[in-house]
Design a protein around this motif. Structure first.
Motif, PDB file in Angstrom:
ATOM      1  N   GLN A  70     148.961  43.256  26.411  1.00 56.26           N
ATOM      2  CA  GLN A  70     148.046  42.454  25.596  1.00 56.26           C
ATOM      3  C   GLN A  70     146.766  42.150  26.381  1.00 56.26           C
ATOM      4  O   GLN A  70     145.665  42.365  25.893  1.00 56.26           O
ATOM      5  N   ALA A  71     146.944  41.676  27.601  1.00 61.06           N
ATOM      6  CA  ALA A  71     145.795  41.282  28.417  1.00 61.06           C
ATOM      7  C   ALA A  71     144.895  42.489  28.664  1.00 61.06           C
ATOM      8  O   ALA A  71     143.667  42.397  28.580  1.00 61.06           O
ATOM      9  N   ARG A  72     145.527  43.626  28.918  1.00 54.18           N
ATOM     10  CA  ARG A  72     144.754  44.835  29.197  1.00 54.18           C
ATOM     11  C   ARG A  72     143.938  45.245  27.969  1.00 54.18           C
ATOM     12  O   ARG A  72     142.763  45.545  28.053  1.00 54.18           O
ATOM     13  N   ARG A  73     144.616  45.244  26.824  1.00 52.14           N
ATOM     14  CA  ARG A  73     143.930  45.711  25.612  1.00 52.14           C
ATOM     15  C   ARG A  73     142.894  44.699  25.117  1.00 52.14           C
ATOM     16  O   ARG A  73     141.897  45.077  24.506  1.00 52.14           O
ATOM     17  N   ASP A  74     143.145  43.406  25.387  1.00 50.87           N
ATOM     18  CA  ASP A  74     142.155  42.392  25.012  1.00 50.87           C
ATOM     19  C   ASP A  74     140.836  42.620  25.732  1.00 50.87           C
ATOM     20  O   ASP A  74     139.760  42.410  25.183  1.00 50.87           O
ATOM     21  N   LYS A  75     140.944  43.072  26.981  1.00 53.62           N
ATOM     22  CA  LYS A  75     139.740  43.197  27.803  1.00 53.62           C
ATOM     23  C   LYS A  75     139.050  44.541  27.647  1.00 53.62           C
ATOM     24  O   LYS A  75     137.936  44.723  28.118  1.00 53.62           O
ATOM     25  N   ALA A  76     139.747  45.482  26.982  1.00 60.32           N
ATOM     26  CA  ALA A  76     139.198  46.832  26.876  1.00 60.32           C
ATOM     27  C   ALA A  76     137.854  46.817  26.137  1.00 60.32           C
ATOM     28  O   ALA A  76     137.555  45.895  25.385  1.00 60.32           O
ATOM     29  N   ASN A  77     137.076  47.863  26.360  1.00 63.02           N
ATOM     30  CA  ASN A  77     135.776  47.956  25.688  1.00 63.02           C
ATOM     31  C   ASN A  77     135.926  48.423  24.244  1.00 63.02           C
ATOM     32  O   ASN A  77     135.123  48.078  23.395  1.00 63.02           O
ATOM     33  N   GLN A  78     136.940  49.212  24.026  1.00 60.99           N
ATOM     34  CA  GLN A  78     137.141  49.792  22.705  1.00 60.99           C
ATOM     35  C   GLN A  78     138.316  49.110  22.017  1.00 60.99           C
ATOM     36  O   GLN A  78     139.280  48.724  22.667  1.00 60.99           O
ATOM     37  N   PRO A  79     138.257  48.964  20.692  1.00 69.31           N
ATOM     38  CA  PRO A  79     139.451  48.474  20.002  1.00 69.31           C
ATOM     39  C   PRO A  79     140.583  49.495  20.149  1.00 69.31           C
ATOM     40  O   PRO A  79     140.320  50.696  20.162  1.00 69.31           O
ATOM     41  N   PRO A  80     141.816  49.035  20.321  1.00 70.70           N
ATOM     42  CA  PRO A  80     142.921  49.966  20.531  1.00 70.70           C
ATOM     43  C   PRO A  80     143.205  50.785  19.271  1.00 70.70           C
ATOM     44  O   PRO A  80     142.882  50.371  18.167  1.00 70.70           O
ATOM     45  N   ASP A  81     143.807  51.951  19.490  1.00 69.38           N
ATOM     46  CA  ASP A  81     144.292  52.721  18.348  1.00 69.38           C
ATOM     47  C   ASP A  81     145.531  52.029  17.803  1.00 69.38           C
ATOM     48  O   ASP A  81     146.244  51.361  18.527  1.00 69.38           O
ATOM     49  N   GLY A  82     145.773  52.228  16.546  1.00 67.87           N
ATOM     50  CA  GLY A  82     147.008  51.716  15.966  1.00 67.87           C
ATOM     51  C   GLY A  82     146.956  50.232  15.719  1.00 67.87           C
ATOM     52  O   GLY A  82     145.925  49.579  15.899  1.00 67.87           O
ATOM     53  N   ASN A  83     148.083  49.710  15.302  1.00 63.27           N
ATOM     54  CA  ASN A  83     148.132  48.333  14.842  1.00 63.27           C
ATOM     55  C   ASN A  83     148.856  47.394  15.786  1.00 63.27           C
ATOM     56  O   ASN A  83     149.072  46.238  15.454  1.00 63.27           O
ATOM     57  N   GLY A  84     149.251  47.875  16.961  1.00 63.36           N
ATOM     58  CA  GLY A  84     149.956  46.998  17.873  1.00 63.36           C
ATOM     59  C   GLY A  84     151.400  46.798  17.448  1.00 63.36           C
ATOM     60  O   GLY A  84     151.863  47.382  16.471  1.00 63.36           O
ATOM     61  N   ASP A  85     152.114  45.942  18.186  1.00 61.12           N
ATOM     62  CA  ASP A  85     153.521  45.698  17.878  1.00 61.12           C
ATOM     63  C   ASP A  85     153.689  44.685  16.754  1.00 61.12           C
ATOM     64  O   ASP A  85     154.645  44.721  16.007  1.00 61.12           O
ATOM     65  N   PHE A  86     152.773  43.750  16.680  1.00 55.45           N
ATOM     66  CA  PHE A  86     152.845  42.766  15.608  1.00 55.45           C
ATOM     67  C   PHE A  86     151.440  42.276  15.305  1.00 55.45           C
ATOM     68  O   PHE A  86     150.488  42.608  16.001  1.00 55.45           O
ATOM     69  N   ARG A  87     151.339  41.530  14.229  1.00 58.90           N
ATOM     70  CA  ARG A  87     150.049  41.077  13.769  1.00 58.90           C
ATOM     71  C   ARG A  87     149.960  39.577  13.981  1.00 58.90           C
ATOM     72  O   ARG A  87     150.825  38.830  13.514  1.00 58.90           O
ATOM     73  N   TYR A  88     148.969  39.135  14.712  1.00 60.19           N
ATOM     74  CA  TYR A  88     148.735  37.705  14.839  1.00 60.19           C
ATOM     75  C   TYR A  88     147.627  37.332  13.878  1.00 60.19           C
ATOM     76  O   TYR A  88     146.565  37.949  13.889  1.00 60.19           O
ATOM     77  N   ARG A  89     147.876  36.348  13.016  1.00 61.63           N
ATOM     78  CA  ARG A  89     146.870  35.957  12.034  1.00 61.63           C
ATOM     79  C   ARG A  89     146.485  34.493  12.226  1.00 61.63           C
ATOM     80  O   ARG A  89     147.316  33.657  12.572  1.00 61.63           O
ATOM     81  N   ALA A  90     145.245  34.203  11.960  1.00 60.39           N
ATOM     82  CA  ALA A  90     144.779  32.823  11.997  1.00 60.39           C
ATOM     83  C   ALA A  90     143.750  32.651  10.902  1.00 60.39           C
ATOM     84  O   ALA A  90     143.146  33.626  10.455  1.00 60.39           O
ATOM     85  N   GLY A  91     143.531  31.424  10.467  1.00 57.75           N
ATOM     86  CA  GLY A  91     142.557  31.201   9.419  1.00 57.75           C
ATOM     87  C   GLY A  91     142.709  29.819   8.831  1.00 57.75           C
ATOM     88  O   GLY A  91     143.115  28.889   9.532  1.00 57.75           O
ATOM     89  N   CYS A  92     142.387  29.692   7.555  1.00 54.42           N
ATOM     90  CA  CYS A  92     142.472  28.369   6.966  1.00 54.42           C
ATOM     91  C   CYS A  92     142.591  28.443   5.451  1.00 54.42           C
ATOM     92  O   CYS A  92     142.336  29.479   4.837  1.00 54.42           O
TER      93      CYS A  92
END
Lengths: 661, 537
Positions: free
Chosen positions: A572-594
């Motif tokens: 997670q930390a590695r991909r958060d800092k990457a310059n490019q958005p990662p391929d694929g959808n990751g292992d799970f989806r974190y959502r936030a909003g209101c």
């Protein structure tokens, strides 16, 4: 057609059902309450029955056959308030499923003041990409779908599947080898329908992102079944007369509630929190509330049971307060009833009070759905939702329903995180003004005004060139709306609102906990101009009592952002800092909003209900990861990991099977 | 140690199998310290295989606990079961004094084959009481197991007809059936399984059963079926060592439901009594007798073929037919709003196969039952001394039964489970470190849990062994082995002394002082095929 007989279209259709389940109807001493005639709004029905909301399709794949669909509009059927209750006639099963599910829909619609919609069918192409959302006119009901001690709502098929099974043992109410039909249990049908209705309002509430979400789904479905049951005075009248001496002790109703669950052939796990048989005395005993009740309880049913207990506790408090005068009247002021049967008039009055009270609590619980955060609900959030929704509809609270709720939740140890006070007023969700002040957003009124007065045109830089008119508030969404037109209106409004948020409305975003900066972790989903995506999920109307007593409609808007989550924190930390958005959808989806409630008349934001963290919030993401990767949902099952529910085809089948074992 | 799977192993040293390994036996000997024990944890793959050497009078007493792996997993650590059994033969000189099978699952059994166990003799064989042919309850359990197995297999075959729509369920069931039937195939072959079991359902033909028979048949000095609580068992030749069986429990409630009381009038026919049987009857279709039929009278029924057959129309085609059937009968589709038409009466709402998913639950129940049927043993090295706890694959149901009884030790006071756990210095972690096989709790909890282990002086020596190949487990759905939370708790409690099948000793990190860690390492010997650990009395 008898054109010379002048009769208005009927308003109600009366149908007979088993009040609890067939085993109760078959007992001599409860025969009087075994059956019930309920009235549901009139609609023309096709064979099935198939109406506006529901379609009963009675296929039984395990037996390799279908059952002829019942025609409830047939003359002789109409003349007898529907088919007579019967275990052996599958057409009665079809009727009962229709009648109870429809009654549940009605409760829902009355509470929310608008027509109910089922959740959209999400159409995907072969590679799994979403190609469209489709309107679901009718929930399907399969009364004999499974040979299993199970019944569930299938979010994928938009259907209720009911099972049947042989009674395992011979006891007081069951004969071994006779077949038990889950579709003949009032509570099971209401419970499953409530799952479907909740899914229609909050399709994200079957994603387990914290320990409360799935528990909430179960608890809510049970609350609906339980209080719907109590809203039939006939059933209560009989029991109240029968147990007159115990009535002063409130546990009679709690015990009743639990027995409804047991009679239904379920283990009644959800309601075990209400009490149990004391092995020493051999008598039923209500479980006393405990502020530590939730500690270490992870299994969704066990956890949900505590929420049910808390709400039931509030019901008892109000019921007692509302009937104390009746006891005084009946006992010449002493409060102590004389021996013998209580007066039938008193029975009727008590039953009426209990029914009214149950109806009010049920409506409070349903109305609260419009005041929940869009994802990741907790029990504490739900309490705030109940209190705020009720406050907005009935600013006065003469019977103290809200106080009873807060007190009962507190006694069961349920409280919102980080609250500095558990007073009713502190629990109200912040108003728009409070949220704007808190986030130091100024001049938001003009921005909000433009939502209603201007045509919504996206900024030149936006990729989605959608031109829409101003937010369409002309078409009301109320109990008389055409459901398909309503569904279309919702989508239109969502587009308009999205466009506004990306334009004039963006000034408000900080107060709503939404992020529209380029400077976010690379794992956040972005649109093709590099900004985090905003998804407007639902724009619906919620009823409120205006200051002068009229009914006003607020717009309820849910806005969500998403981010890729990874089970491995380092990844997670590695991909958060990457310059490019990662391929694929990751292992799970974190959502936030209101969730935002907007008053279109005064053009103000009435309530802002934010998720715990924003899409940037690493701590909230970490909590979700921890929840998903630590431990399992079911302690007796080596392969039931919580994260597997994310992938499960039938999330409720998994949960309900456990209950029946 | 962990590598990508590579089937074409280019190792030449051990190509010739037994002979090569035998020649290195001198340096690979398993020698217990006086009065103590040497434990060899084989790196067999994702599964269990342990060789224990207790100090004996003249020579060590060798005990084998399980021998199996999940197919596919050994490739991640570059070993084979044959190398393991060759080593066992070499180290023991071809004679195992006591062979123990904890429970009948593939990953504890499939290394036990005629060819792998060639020229190996066995003194005593130990099983859980559930294998005892003289125990009525055990027999009833096994019959139920067999019935369920057949039902699941048949349901699986019918479910497979659903194609892509049911592929996920079929895959899950296959995974679970592989545990129960055994073998070394990476992909479960349902057709072959069905053939080998036959219509009569002779589960004796499964590879698991063959392995069980091998261990039972080779026992020269007899077979023991161990029951929890009561009295301790001796290890022949190893004086002072006592064995306390903790599980599997005898579940009285279950016993009651399986064994009808005398004179009940229903006879002993299993008939339609259980939910499982009712479901089974439907799975079998025509052969199921009366119970495969609908519970409703004929007048209400419409046969499937009559409702949806060629050229039909009406209610069923409209509301349950697939699009082809509808296209043939409905010409007015265009009148519908396209958005409504997309979801109304669509094929994806059909439920032809959903009822068969019950078999997935049955398969899962079987898996859990077998795991909970694990023989859990506590070995006490000397009276009142150190204890080794081998928890096999015991899940929660097994753990919470440990406190249901006590042991008499012949001379002194009663021995409790809490007492045994408090003296535990070595814990073979339950079920590859999965979430429900090492219970969390506190000293005050009323059920056995990790916190009960290694109290007082024993705390400084506590060591754990996890049988898991993490990289392989990650390729499987739902196999979080070992669970991070459990491994972290173990690493914490054992100050880093946690062995794992796929982990080299050099990669382990101590969490206490250097002296303590060095002292620990003196008792450890690492090898590509195993890790040895010595425990003094």
């Amino acid at each position: 057609m008898p054109s010379t007989t002048f009769v208005p279209t009927p308003t109600q259709r009366k149908l007979r059902i088993f009040a609890l389940d067939p085993s109760v109807a078959a007992q001599y001493d409860t025969a009087g309450i075994g059956e019930l005639t309920i009235a549901i709004p009139w609609e023309d029905l096709a064979s099935g029955p198939i109406g506006q909301y529901l379609e009963v399709v009675d296929v039984d794949p395990a037996s390799g056959c279908m059952y002829h669909p019942a025609d409830l509009d047939a003359q002789h059927v109409l003349a007898q308030n529907g088919l007579a209750p019967s275990e052996t006639n599958p057409q009665f099963h079809q009727q009962m499923a229709y009648a109870v599910a429809m009654a549940t829909v009605v409760h829902f619609e009355q509470a929310l003041g608008r027509v109910a919609l089922w959740s959209d069918h999400i159409e995907r192409d072969a590679s799994g990409n979403v190609v469209g959302h489709n309107f679901i006119p009718r929930l399907r009901i399969y009364p004999h779908a499974l040979r299993d001690r199970n019944a569930y709502y299938s979010p994928d098929k938009k259907a209720l599947l009911f099972g049947y099974f042989p009674a395992g043992t011979t006891d007081e109410t069951n004969t071994r080898d006779t077949i038990v039909y889950t579709v003949l249990s009032h509570d099971i049908v209401a419970h499953e329908t409530a799952h479907a209705l909740l899914d229609g309002v909050h399709p994200r509430f079957n994603e387990p992102v914290n320990g409360d979400v799935l528990a909430f789904h179960e608890a809510f479905a049970d609350i609906v079944a339980l209080f719907q049951h109590f809203s039939y005075p006939g059933v209560l009248r009989y029991q109240i007369a029968l147990t007159r001496g115990n009535l002063a002790q409130e546990n009679v109703l709690a015990q009743l509630a639990q027995q409804f669950g047991k009679a239904a052939g379920r283990r009644g796990a959800l309601r075990d929190a209400l009490g149990g048989f004391d092995p020493k005395s051999g008598k039923w005993k209500a479980r006393a509330p405990s502020v530590n009740a939730l500690d270490g309880v992870a299994e969704p049913h066990d956890r949900g049971a505590i929420l049910v207990a808390a709400i039931f506790g509030a019901f008892l408090k109000v019921y007692r307060a509302r009937t104390v005068d009746l006891y005084r009247i009946a006992s010449e002021g002493t409060g102590v009833l004389r021996a013998g049967d209580i007066h039938p008039d008193l029975t009727n009055r008590l039953a009426d009070e209990a029914a009214k009270c149950a109806q009010s609590i049920l409506q409070m619980c349903i109305r609260a759905l419009d005041y929940c955060p869009p994802v990741g609900i907790t029990f504490g959030d739900y309490l705030r939702a109940i209190v705020t929704a009720d406050y907005d509809l009935n600013p006065d609270d003469p019977y103290g329903y809200r106080l009873a709720m807060v007190e009962s939740f507190r006694q069961w140890g349920i409280h919102p995180d980080g609250m500095r006070s558990m007073s009713v007023e502190a629990l109200l969700w912040p108003t728009g003004e409070e949220a704007m002040e808190e986030a130091a957003v100024r001049g938001y009124t003009d921005a909000l005004r433009s939502l209603f007065t201007e045509s919504q045109t996206p900024r030149a830089t936006d990729s989605r060139k959608i031109k829409t008119g101003p937010l369409d508030v002309v078409k009301p969404w109320n109990l008389d709306s055409d459901r398909f037109q309503t569904w279309r209106g919702v989508r239109h409004n969502a587009t308009a609102l999205w466009t506004w948020l990306m334009g004039n409305g963006s000034a408000l975003l900080p107060a709503l906990g939404l992020v529209l900066d380029r400077d976010v972790p690379a794992t956040v989903f972005k649109n093709n101009i590099g900004l985090p995506t905003l998804e407007v999920h639902s724009v619906r109307t919620a009823q409120r009592r205006s200051a002068r007593g009229g009914v006003a409609n607020d717009l309820v808007v849910e806005i969500v952002q998403r981010r890729r989550g990874y089970f491995d924190a380092e990844e997670q930390a590695r991909r958060d800092k990457a310059n490019q958005p990662p391929d694929g959808n990751g292992d799970f989806r974190y959502r936030a909003g209101c969730t935002v409630l907007i008053d279109p008349v005064s053009m103000t934001i009435r309530r802002v209900i934010r998720t715990t963290g924003t899409i940037r919030d690493n701590a909230a993401l970490e909590r979700m990861r921890k929840f998903l990767t630590e431990g399992g949902g079911d302690p007796d099952n080596a392969f039931a990991l919580k994260r597997d529910v994310l992938r499960a085809a039938e999330p409720f089948a998994m949960l309900h099977r456990h209950e029946g074992s | 140690m962990v590598k990508a799977p590579n089937k074409k192993t280019t190792r030449t040293v051990r190509k010739s199998g037994g002979t090569k390994r035998a020649s290195t036996a001198a340096d690979g000997a398993l020698v217990p310290p006086a009065g103590g024990v040497a434990i060899r944890m084989y790196r067999i793959g994702h599964g269990d295989c342990f060789l224990l050497a207790f100090a004996g009078k003249t020579k060590p007493v060798f005990m084998l606990i399980d021998c199996g792996y999940k197919p596919g997993s050994p490739q991640f650590i570059d070993t084979t079961a044959k190398e393991v059994t060759d080593d066992i033969r070499a180290v023991t000189g071809g004679h195992i004094d006591v062979a123990i099978v904890t429970h009948e699952h593939q990953d504890h059994l499939n290394g036990i084959t005629e060819s792998n166990f060639k020229d190996i003799t066995i003194g005593e064989s130990w099983f859980a009481w559930t294998e005892d042919p003289d125990d009525d309850y055990a027999n009833a359990l096994r019959k139920r197991f067999k019935d369920r197995l057949l039902c699941v297999l048949q349901a699986r075959q019918r479910l497979a007809l659903g194609g892509a729509a049911t592929a996920r369920s079929v895959g899950k069931i296959d995974e679970l059936l592989a545990f129960e039937l055994g073998g070394d195939a990476e992909r479960f072959d349902a057709a072959a399984a069905a053939r080998s079991l036959g219509a009569s359902g002779d589960a004796g033909a499964s590879q698991n059963k063959r392995a069980m028979h091998l261990i039972r048949d080779r026992a020269e000095k007899g077979v023991k079926y161990l029951r929890p609580h009561g009295s301790a068992t001796k290890v022949p030749g190893a004086d002072g060592v006592r064995v306390f069986p903790l599980g599997p429990p005898r579940d009285d409630e279950l016993l009651h439901s399986l064994m009808p009381e005398e004179g009940e009038g229903y006879g002993r026919d299993d008939g339609a009594r259980s939910l499982g049987a009712y479901f089974t009857a439907a799975v079998r279709g025509g052969d199921g007798g009366a119970h495969s039929e609908s519970p409703f009278a004929r007048r209400y029924r419409v046969a499937w073929a009559d409702a949806l057959g060629r050229g039909r129309n009406g209610f069923w085609v409209d509301h349950y037919g697939d699009s082809a059937q509808k296209a043939a009968t409905r010409t007015d589709r265009t009148k519908f709003d396209p958005l409504v038409a997309a979801t109304d009466d669509a094929a994806w709402r059909r439920i032809d196969h959903d009822w068969l998913n019950t078999s997935e639950q049955l398969a899962l129940d079987m898996n859990n039952d077998t795991n909970n049927g694990s023989l859990v043993l506590a070995f006490e090295l000397s009276p009142g001394g150190k204890v080794l706890l081998f928890a096999a694959d015991a899940q929660r149901g097994n753990w919470i039964s440990w406190t249901n009884g006590t042991w008499r030790d012949g001379t002194r006071k009663k021995i409790t489970a809490q007492n045994l756990l408090a003296r535990t210095v070595l814990y073979k972690v339950g079920h590859h470190g999965s979430h429900n096989a090492t219970l969390k709790g506190t000293l005050k909890s009323d059920y056995a849990n990790l916190d009960w282990m290694a109290q007082g002086d024993y705390a400084g020596e506590f060591t754990a062994m996890i049988t898991a190949v993490r990289k392989w487990a990650e390729t499987q759905v739902g196999w979080d082995h070992p669970l991070k939370a459990i491994k972290d708790a173990l690493l914490d409690k054992a100050a880093g002394r946690v062995f794992q099948t796929d982990t080299k000793v050099a990669a382990m990190r101590g969490r206490s002082t250097k002296d303590v860690w060095d002292g620990f390492k003196k008792n450890v010997r690492d090898d590509t095929l195993y890790v040895d650990f010595l425990i003094a009395p």
